[in-house]
Scaffold this active site. Structure first.
Site, PDB file in Angstrom:
ATOM      1  CG  ASP A 147      19.155  -2.288  38.485  1.00  0.00           C
ATOM      2  OD1 ASP A 147      20.243  -2.642  37.978  1.00  0.00           O
ATOM      3  OD2 ASP A 147      18.902  -1.112  38.769  1.00  0.00           O
ATOM      4  N   GLY A 165      24.492   6.400  38.120  1.00  0.00           N
ATOM      5  CA  GLY A 165      25.390   6.900  39.158  1.00  0.00           C
ATOM      6  C   GLY A 165      26.606   6.025  39.361  1.00  0.00           C
ATOM      7  NE  ARG A 166      25.403   0.617  41.884  1.00  0.00           N
ATOM      8  CZ  ARG A 166      25.350  -0.398  42.722  1.00  0.00           C
ATOM      9  NH1 ARG A 166      26.454  -0.860  43.255  1.00  0.00           N
ATOM     10  NH2 ARG A 166      24.216  -0.961  43.016  1.00  0.00           N
ATOM     11  CG  ASP A 168      14.909   3.678  39.418  1.00  0.00           C
ATOM     12  OD1 ASP A 168      13.867   3.680  40.083  1.00  0.00           O
ATOM     13  OD2 ASP A 168      16.014   3.370  39.890  1.00  0.00           O
ATOM     14  CG  ASN A 169      15.471  -0.673  39.579  1.00  0.00           C
ATOM     15  OD1 ASN A 169      16.385  -0.137  38.965  1.00  0.00           O
ATOM     16  ND2 ASN A 169      15.459  -0.787  40.894  1.00  0.00           N
ATOM     17  N   GLY A 175      19.647   8.448  37.289  1.00  0.00           N
ATOM     18  CA  GLY A 175      20.654   8.301  36.237  1.00  0.00           C
ATOM     19  C   GLY A 175      21.725   7.296  36.602  1.00  0.00           C
ATOM     20  CG  ASP A 213      31.105   3.992  46.529  1.00  0.00           C
ATOM     21  OD1 ASP A 213      30.156   3.670  45.781  1.00  0.00           O
ATOM     22  OD2 ASP A 213      31.610   3.209  47.351  1.00  0.00           O
TER      23      ASP A 213
END
Ligand code: AMP
Ligand code: MG
Length: 503
Positions: free
Chosen positions: A264, A94-95, A254-255, A92, A127
């Site tokens: 990506d 995430g950033r 996912d890419n 998902g 992060d």
């Protein structure tokens, strides 16, 4: 005189509206000191935006995530994915955040998304941040691909956040604004399939069809048709990568997009001396995503999409038809083995200056293969090798010969090629001109990319980045002053070149 308000994003957010159960509403993190590093004025124009109005402080706040544009409904999209062959059921955004969709000047729906905009419910241990270097890198490679005519997501902007991002060292943080035909991935389907959420999976499939293959809406067997369309688009895309010497580096499911755009740009790179085994990514130890493996991996990823879609087709046709459904889906995946070589040959013929001709299919494929073997054997720069072949088409062989350690090395092959060229009956100048539209003079060479990123992230000097971007805009024209961008790096530099995932 009153100035009109700056034309803003005209959002129409179908994903947030229709697929609200497939994403989480979320807000970007605040940036300490936004500064606009890059604005893609041409792309802004095609999105109906006023680039001037976005280039100042307002643009910096907007593209760093501090001020949401009117109409944006930011969401984190759910997806799963096979990473280096192993399945992760929950990846998902995430950033990243999808801000919404706009219709561009051609009426095409485009996703507008942030990358590096802070933690989300999908961040796991990460992060949620991104650093200036990797985001500028994504902007560079995206424009390079666009300039080459290869379907790609593109950066609309990169803004420095003024925050520090902890990697191996502290790095300046940035947010990239990405424009994509959509962010639907093979992994988006895998997410709902692996959870057995077939209603959501069906919603997603219907959405993907309406968005990318509207002619299939309401047709029987449309999920298998969608699979066939994605297969076609990926066969075409990978052929273009291969003919440009492009190595994506992290072809996880996912890419891989449903739209057929490249997405990506992490550890990707263009190869220099031709080597089918080329791998640049520091984490790709087994060479899973090496240059030569890309078509096979694409097909493998498509098989994962097929598996994700199968439950829907079986639901519709009944359990008793399950074997038939599997056989039909398998046939679609196997069609890649015909579609890809055909797309590759089409591109190779353009680069060889040859006309399509069924009678010559096998010979032309062999001619292209032997050419590539020649480049490999003599470690010739892939891009310049092809480019200088266009000069040879006009009788100027010296430039091509100069690329080989022994100038006579290509002679035999050239003689064969000339015989084949003669069969087409095209004037030499016409052939050469066409070849120069198929084989670029300039690619985003690794040493040039690194130089631009180093100047931008350590010296705050965007000059090298801007000059590289300008050179990549028109890669097919040989213009005085751009020679330095066309020149390969020293072989020793390339041999040790490693790319890192942009995390
Ligand atoms: P990528 O390798 O960029 O395609 O990312 C793979 C997955 O890791 C995606 O789910 C990303 O959202 C997630 N990811 C990558 N970097 C970070 C980060 N710094 N913080 C949170 N998630 C991340
Ligand atoms: Mg990704």
């Amino acid at each position: 005189m009153h100035s009109l308000p700056a034309p803003a994003f005209r959002f129409d957010n179908t994903y947030a509206r229709e697929l609200s159960a497939l994403a989480v509403p979320w807000k970007p993190a605040a940036a300490a000191a936004p500064r606009l590093l890059y604005l893609n004025r041409e792309l802004a124009g095609t999105l109906g935006l006023d680039a001037d109005a976005l280039s100042g402080a307002a643009g910096a706040s907007l593209f760093a995530g501090n001020v949401l544009p009117e109409g944006a409904e930011p969401i984190a999209q759910a997806y799963a994915g096979h990473q280096f062959g192993g399945f992760s059921p929950q990846l998902g955004d995430g950033r990243a955040l999808l801000l919404g969709e706009v219709l561009d000047r051609d009426g095409e729906r485009r996703d507008i998304a942030f990358k590096g905009s802070g933690r989300t419910p999908f961040s796991r241990g990460g992060d949620g941040r991104a650093a200036v270097g990797p985001m500028l890198r994504e902007a560079i490679i995206g424009e390079a691909m666009h300039g080459l005519g290869i379907p790609t997501t593109r950066a609309l902007a990169v803004a420095a956040t003024g925050d520090e991002v902890a990697r191996e060292t502290l790095l300046p943080g940035a947010v990239l604004t990405r424009v994509a035909a959509s962010h639907l991935r093979v992994g988006t389907f895998q997410y709902f399939a692996s959870r057995g959420e077939h209603d959501k999976l069906r919603q997603l499939a219907e959405y993907a069809i309406a968005r990318h293959d509207p002619d299939l809406v309401g047709t029987p067997e449309r999920y298998l048709s969608l699979l066939a369309r994605v297969t076609q688009r990926q066969a075409s895309l990978i052929a273009k990568w291969m003919n440009a010497g492009f190595i994506h580096g992290v072809m996880n499911t996912d890419n891989m997009t449903i739209s057929g755009e490249t997405i990506d740009y992490g550890p990707c790179a263009f190869m220099e001396a031709y080597d089918p085994e080329a791998v640049f990514s520091s984490i790709d130890h087994g060479g899973r995503y090496a240059y030569r493996n890309q078509p096979g991996i694409a097909q493998w990823n498509l098989a994962r999409l097929a598996e994700a879609l199968l439950p829907l087709v079986v639901e519709d046709r009944g359990e008793s038809a399950a074997d038939d459904v599997v056989a039909e889906a398998t046939a679609v995946i196997q069609s890649f083995a015909g579609l890809y070589p055909a797309a590759l040959l089409e591109g190779q013929r353009a680069k060889l200056g040859l006309q399509a001709s069924a009678a010559h299919d096998a010979d032309d494929a062999a001619l292209a293969n032997d050419w590539l073997e020649l480049l490999h054997k003599h470690a010739v720069d892939f891009t310049l090798g092809w480019r200088r072949l266009a000069d040879a088409a006009e009788g100027k062989e010296v430039f091509l010969q100069a690329l080989f350690p022994d100038p006579q090395a290509p002679s035999e092959w050239l003689a064969r090629w000339r015989v084949r060229c003669a069969a087409d009956g095209i004037a030499d100048e016409t052939r050469a001109r066409r070849m120069r539209l198929a084989s670029p003079w300039i690619i985003a060479r690794n040493h040039r990319v690194e130089e631009a990123l180093a100047a931008a992230s350590t010296g705050d000097d965007l000059g090298p980045f801007e000059r590289l971007m300008a050179a990549l805009r028109d890669p097919f024209t040989e213009s005085a002053g751009n020679e330095a961008y066309a020149r390969p790096a020293a072989a020793a530099v390339t041999a040790n070149y490693r790319t890192f995932c942009g995390t």
